[in-house]
Design a protein around this motif. Structure first.
Motif, short mmCIF file in Angstrom:
data_model
loop_
_atom_site.label_atom_id
_atom_site.label_comp_id
_atom_site.label_asym_id
_atom_site.label_seq_id
_atom_site.Cartn_x
_atom_site.Cartn_y
_atom_site.Cartn_z
N GLU A 1 -46.64 -9.45 32.54
CA GLU A 1 -46.10 -8.39 33.39
C GLU A 1 -44.59 -8.55 33.32
O GLU A 1 -44.05 -9.63 33.57
N ALA A 2 -43.89 -7.46 32.93
CA ALA A 2 -42.53 -7.63 32.45
C ALA A 2 -41.48 -7.88 33.53
O ALA A 2 -40.49 -8.55 33.28
N LEU A 3 -41.67 -7.36 34.72
CA LEU A 3 -40.58 -7.42 35.69
C LEU A 3 -40.64 -8.63 36.60
O LEU A 3 -39.63 -9.30 36.84
N LEU A 4 -41.83 -8.95 37.12
CA LEU A 4 -41.95 -10.01 38.12
C LEU A 4 -42.76 -11.19 37.62
O LEU A 4 -42.97 -12.15 38.34
N ASN A 5 -43.21 -11.07 36.39
CA ASN A 5 -44.08 -12.10 35.82
C ASN A 5 -45.31 -12.36 36.69
O ASN A 5 -45.72 -13.51 36.89
#
Ligand SMILES: Cc1cc2nc3c(=O)[nH]c(=O)nc-3n(C[C@H](O)[C@H](O)[C@H](O)COP(=O)(O)OP(=O)(O)OC[C@H]3O[C@@H](n4cnc5c(N)ncnc54)[C@H](O)[C@@H]3O)c2cc1C
Ligand code: SF4
Ligand code: SF4
Lengths: 431, 430
Positions: free
Chosen positions: A336-340
């Protein structure tokens, strides 16, 4: 140079400008929440304009669902992890009605979502099951149902839309269908012809007159003409009605391949109307960083002018999948790119795809995504909500295969509805 | 402007792109979706479009890209970047290609304007020298004082140390239509602004930026920044000119210049003064409910300040002509189309291409069925007038300052050049 930093304070921040993000903003404004939205062009740019609820279930069955609401009941039993399993039918219906009404108010009219799926035309002349269609496209559904005498028109130089192909694919089920090619006025050379350019030209009354004249000339004895989707961008229904008036014909649009106008219509309507209604919209940008703080969450990004920060009490993550950048496919797995946030995914890359691309069961990687609780809060690695302030919506959610199930818009709209509802409840508890 | 290459240099676009782009960005990310081309008015000119440009760069077709005249028809408006799902910056490549063209092959009009700017301390692209500028200003100020009693004490300060606002001036007014200087001065006088012109670096336009020569662009911005720093002004304000704002704002960042002041834009000051009641404009004069549309200049809206200034443009317009008489073009705000006058296109001598580009703007205006287009930009102004005439539109193009003065009843008879007969008499002092 002295430049004042731009910092905003809102109750709710929506990350993403796909259908889920836009739907979330609509629902949030409806509830009177002060809202900010940030997002770039995403998958919505490629949409046909149709709003699918549920087209197929099970995906291995070849039969289109006639009654998607019934289909949803079965789906919930068969796939309890599916995002739809967390949303009741009446909530989904409510969400669809609110959304289509809001979009219609913005000048892009949609058919009211009904009991049954409509059989809507695709660019290649097949049908797909969908719940709600732009009114510029609706007469095509009706013409087909009545097998009315219809002529499909394509335009010299327009790539990715062939009237002959549409007719070839449909003539068995639709006798009395024929094809014709015309020139678009002013584009007779046929080089670099784009739907968007024609649609913009048709916003001009004088251009409509010329075009209607062309249509009359090729109509023959047809009752309906089916055109590629080019009837205006802004308030397309007005363009549609005027062209019908001028030509004296019943006209409908068929979606075209990207770059198409359906997504542009929605994006531009949102971009114009939202700021007027008090939404803080930062269009065509991405959030770089999200920092949780004691009294809220701060989003940081850079737009063309410089740094922006948005401090919000609640955040909805609606960043989509691979195409839009919400999920990233890395060598060692999906992230998941933004918040991992943790991503539920197949074990190892070999398991992502089945051997045959068109395997009716679909590919496992398409069901990867983030997990949520019944309040639509993403789960952290410990299986508990990652934050009380964070909610998620749209196709980033795990356990769905929107492509094969034909439920892209439905998941986006319905989950946005639930995410906003939960965020609003959290905000009320807080005050 | 030294080191002019003898043969056309062929750029390695792929390699240069890697240097040019911020970390993590890459032209490889292009999905080939065509949204950029679909939304670009330069698509199809010189047989090129932005998607094709990127594809060719990735395929190493450097010779074609280094020589295609298309780069002078792309106005670097950044609309493609705006709609691109991957935010791919095509105009950055275009700017690089422009820079690499030998000077003698670049469009002469752009080069001449840049050379003129470099020649005098005025930095005027029309070659107007400061002593002439000062003389013209004095003369017109005297006329304004004489014509209208209410402005008999009007003062047009030059080189006023420590003034709050440093006002630059596009050369077009002093050089070509000096009577258009008056309205803005009257507005400043009306609100009691503490402002000044400068005797050097006062011009606002920057054609050096459009030549693609970064050194010349920097020199231009440096001279102007020095002039503001020297006078110790707090805010540099552009007049109604789009690229003058962009060039200095971007230039200061790009070249890391020390600027001890803020950059302001006039439209937002108009809005502020109206909100504060200092410019008590109203729309009562618009008895016939004439319709107005707004042209958002790319350089001021999409490429720099964005939505806040787009909102101010609308706020001021609605106050001026009446809420119901403002009809937005579609698309608008940050998604607006470039008029086709930007990027030096008006000066490039490619009239046919420029008008083909402008067809989209023309359609947008015609779709609104507006009587007037309001725009705070000189290039937009000239281009929209030209395409209106060329394609047979019946709209007129006006500056904000004209309507503000019209509404306040302080617009002189000779300051109405851009108004139609419908407004020629309104609010004239008998
Ligand atoms: C070719 C194609 C055709 C389609 N046709 C149909 C159809 O006919 N009917 C239908 O119902 N559905 C269709 N869909 C699907 C539909 O578009 C999606 O289901 C729906 O848009 C999903 O919505 P979403 O908002 O969850 O994700 P997306 O639409 O993917 O939106 C995600 C958004 O998040 C943004 N984003 C990502 N990272 C960040 C970040 N860090 N900061 C800020 N923003 C970020 C992206 O820019 C994007 O705006 C189609 C999709 C595609 C690709
Ligand atoms: S819009 Fe962007 S991704 Fe699409 S073709 Fe153009 S540069 Fe490529
Ligand atoms: S910057 Fe403007 S003119 Fe140039 S390619 Fe992009 S959209 Fe076209």
């Amino acid at each position: 140079m002295q430049q004042k930093p731009r910092a905003y304070e809102v109750q709710l921040a929506v990350i993403g400008s796909g259908l889920a993000g836009f739907a979330a903003s609509i629902f949030a404004l409806e509830r009177g929440l002060s809202t900010a939205q940030v997002g770039n062009t995403g998958a919505v740019a490629y949409t046909t304009g149709y709003l699918d609820l549920l087209g197929y279930h099970p995906v291995t069955g070849q039969q289109m669902l006639h009654d998607p609401w019934q289909g949803l009941e079965t789906l919930r039993r068969d796939e309890p992890g599916h995002p739809y399993a967390l949303i009741r039918n009446d909530e989904i219906a409510d969400a669809f009605h609110l959304f289509t009404r809001a979009v219609s108010d913005m000048g892009v009219n949609y058919s009211a979502p009904g009991e049954n799926n409509l059989a809507a035309l695709t660019p290649s002349g097949t049908f797909k099951p969908t719940l709600s269609v732009p009114l510029t496209m609706l007469p095509g559904v009706e013409a087909h149902r009545r097998a009315a005498r219809t002529r499909i028109v394509d335009i010299l130089g327009l790539k990715g839309f062939s009237a002959r192909e549409v007719v070839a694919n449909l003539q068995d089920s639709w006798p009395g269908l024929s094809a014709v090619t015309i020139n678009f006025p002013g584009m007779e050379s046929g080089s670099q012809v784009y739907p968007e350019v024609m649609a913009r030209a048709l916003q001009v009354p004088a251009e409509r007159e010329l075009f209607a004249q062309q249509l009359r000339e090729v109509a023959g004895d047809a009752e309906y003409l089916g055109l590629p989707a080019i009837m205006g961008i802004h308030e397309p229904d007005a363009v549609h009605n005027d062209l019908e008036r001028l030509s004296g014909l019943r006209l409908f649009e068929i979606p075209t391949m990207p770059p198409a106008v359906a997504g542009i219509r929605l994006r531009e309507a949102f971009e114009q109307i939202f700021p007027e209604r008090g939404l803080l919209l930062i269009p065509q940008q991405k959030v770089d960083r999200v920092t949780p703080e004691a009294d809220g969450t701060t989003l940081r990004l850079k737009d063309s002018y410089g740094d922006v920060s948005i401090h919000a009490q609640a955040v909805i993550l609606a960043t989509g999948r691979f195409l839009s950048g919400g999920l990233e496919a890395l060598r060692d797995g999906v992230r998941e790119a933004l918040l991992n946030l943790p991503v539920t995914q197949p074990e190892g890359r070999e398991a992502w795809y089945r051997e045959r691309y068109f395997d009716p069961r679909g590919h496992l990687v398409n069901r990867a995504g983030i997990e949520i609780d019944p309040q639509f809060r993403p789960l952290g690695r410990d299986g508990k909500p990652a934050s009380k302030r964070l909610f998620a919506a749209g196709v980033i959610l795990a356990h769905q295969d929107w492509i094969r199930q034909r439920c892209g818009a439905g998941i986006a709209i319905a989950s946005a509805y639930k995410a906003v509802e939960s965020a609003a409840a959290m905000l009320t508890r807080q005050t | 402007m030294t080191g002019t290459p003898v043969v056309d240099p062929i750029i390695d676009f792929r390699a240069r792109a890697e240097e040019l782009l911020p970390e993590g960005a890459s032209y490889d990310a292009c999905l080939s979706c065509g949204l950029c081309s679909s939304g670009c008015p330069a698509s199809g000119l010189e047989g090129m479009n932005p998607r094709q440009f990127i594809r060719m760069a990735m395929l190493g077709m450097n010779e074609e890209l280094s020589t295609t005249p298309w780069i002078w028809t792309c106005t670097q408006c950044q609309r493609c970047t705006y709609v691109c799902p991957m935010s791919i910056d095509i105009p950055a490549l275009v700017g690089m290609a422009r820079g690499a063209w030998p000077w003698e092959k670049k469009p002469k009009g752009i080069v001449r304007s840049c050379q003129a700017q470099l020649r005098f301390s005025s930095t005027s692209a029309m070659g107007l020298r400061s002593e002439d500028f000062i003389e013209i200003v004095d003369e017109i100020a005297a006329e304004v004082r004489e014509q209208d009693d209410r402005f008999k004490r009007l003062n047009v300060p030059i080189d006023k140390q420590g003034a709050r606002f440093f006002i630059n001036q596009n050369s077009r007014e002093p050089a070509v239509e000096p009577e258009e200087l008056g309205p803005l001065w009257k507005i400043f006088d009306y609100v009691g602004a503490d402002w000044t012109y400068a005797s050097k670096g006062w011009a606002a336009e920057n054609f050096c930026m459009f030549t693609g020569d970064a050194a010349a662009w920097e020199e231009m911005v440096r001279k102007r920044v020095d002039a503001v720093n020297e006078l110790g002004c707090k805010v540099w304000v552009n007049t109604e000119c789009g690229h003058s704002f962009y060039t200095i704002w971007k230039g200061i960042q790009r070249f890391g210049l020390e600027a001890n002041f803020e950059l302001g834009n006039l439209i937002s000051y108009y809005a502020q003064w109206i909100r504060e009641g200092r410019l008590p404009v109203n729309s009562e004069w618009n008895r016939d409910n004439l319709k107005f549309t707004i042209q958002d200049p790319c350089q001021l809206v999409r490429k720099s300040i964005g939505d806040p200034v787009a909102s101010d443009l609308r706020y001021v317009a609605r106050k001026l002509v009446g809420e119901e008489n403002v009809i937005d073009m579609q698309p608008c705000r940050s998604a607006n189309y470039c008029c086709g006058g930007g990027g030096g296109f008006l000066q490039a001598g490619m009239t046919e291409n420029r008008r083909a580009y402008g067809k989209r703007k023309f359609d947008q205006i015609m779709a609104t069925q507006a009587d007037y287009v309001l725009t705070p930009c000189h290039n937009c102004h000239s281009q929209m007038e030209d395409i209106g005439e060329h394609y047979g539109g019946h709209y007129r193009v006006v500056h904000y300052w004209t309507l503000i003065c019209l509404s306040l009843g302080i617009l002189g008879e000779n300051e109405r050049k851009y108004l139609g007969p419908d407004l020629a008499e309104i609010g004239l002092q008998s």
